[in-house]
Design an enzyme around this catalytic site. Structure first.
Site, PDB file in Angstrom:
ATOM      1  N   CYS A  99       0.831  -1.211   0.000  1.00 61.83           N
ATOM      2  CA  CYS A  99       0.000   0.000   0.000  1.00 61.83           C
ATOM      3  C   CYS A  99       0.866   1.263   0.000  1.00 61.83           C
ATOM      4  O   CYS A  99       1.503   1.582   1.007  1.00 61.83           O
ATOM      5  CB  CYS A  99      -0.920  -0.040   1.218  1.00 61.83           C
ATOM      6  N   CYS A 155      -0.040   3.888   2.626  1.00 60.59           N
ATOM      7  CA  CYS A 155       0.358   3.402   3.957  1.00 60.59           C
ATOM      8  C   CYS A 155       1.824   3.730   4.215  1.00 60.59           C
ATOM      9  O   CYS A 155       2.191   4.162   5.317  1.00 60.59           O
ATOM     10  CB  CYS A 155       0.154   1.895   4.072  1.00 60.59           C
TER      11      CYS A 155
END
Length: 106
Positions: free
Chosen positions: A31, A34
């Protein structure tokens, strides 16, 4: 104080039974957003570690808890106070916004 890694096995003791608020970052290695907020969360953990624990849960390695909580998108931040969900935030934000949001919820 660095961020704390939380697993399905430790979620109850590390988050639900914590004596101080815990912000859980549900994330995954793949991600991009993230990874963008990870350094900001580390800094916030250092700055606010006396008030809140910043925890990280990899949703690929720990599928039970995110499944039970209905995690749909990541990064997904959930603030727990007294074992209950108090606030949540989905998506990446600059450090200033993350910190302001967290301070407003504590």
């Amino acid at each position: 104080m660095a961020t704390k890694t939380v697993t399905d096995a430790s979620f109850q003791s590390d988050v639900i039974e914590s004596d101080k608020p815990v912000l859980v970052d549900f994330w995954a290695e793949w991600c991009g957003p993230c990874k963008m907020i990870a350094p900001a969360l580390e800094e916030i953990s250092e700055e606010m570690g006396d008030k809140v624990t910043i925890a990280k849960m990899d949703i690929m390695e720990n599928t039970d808890t995110p499944g039970k909580l209905g995690v749909q998108g990541i990064p997904y931040l959930v603030l727990y106070k007294n074992g209950e969900r108090a606030a949540e935030l989905t998506g990446a934000r600059p450090k200033s916004q993350l910190k302001a949001w967290l301070e407003g919820e504590l």
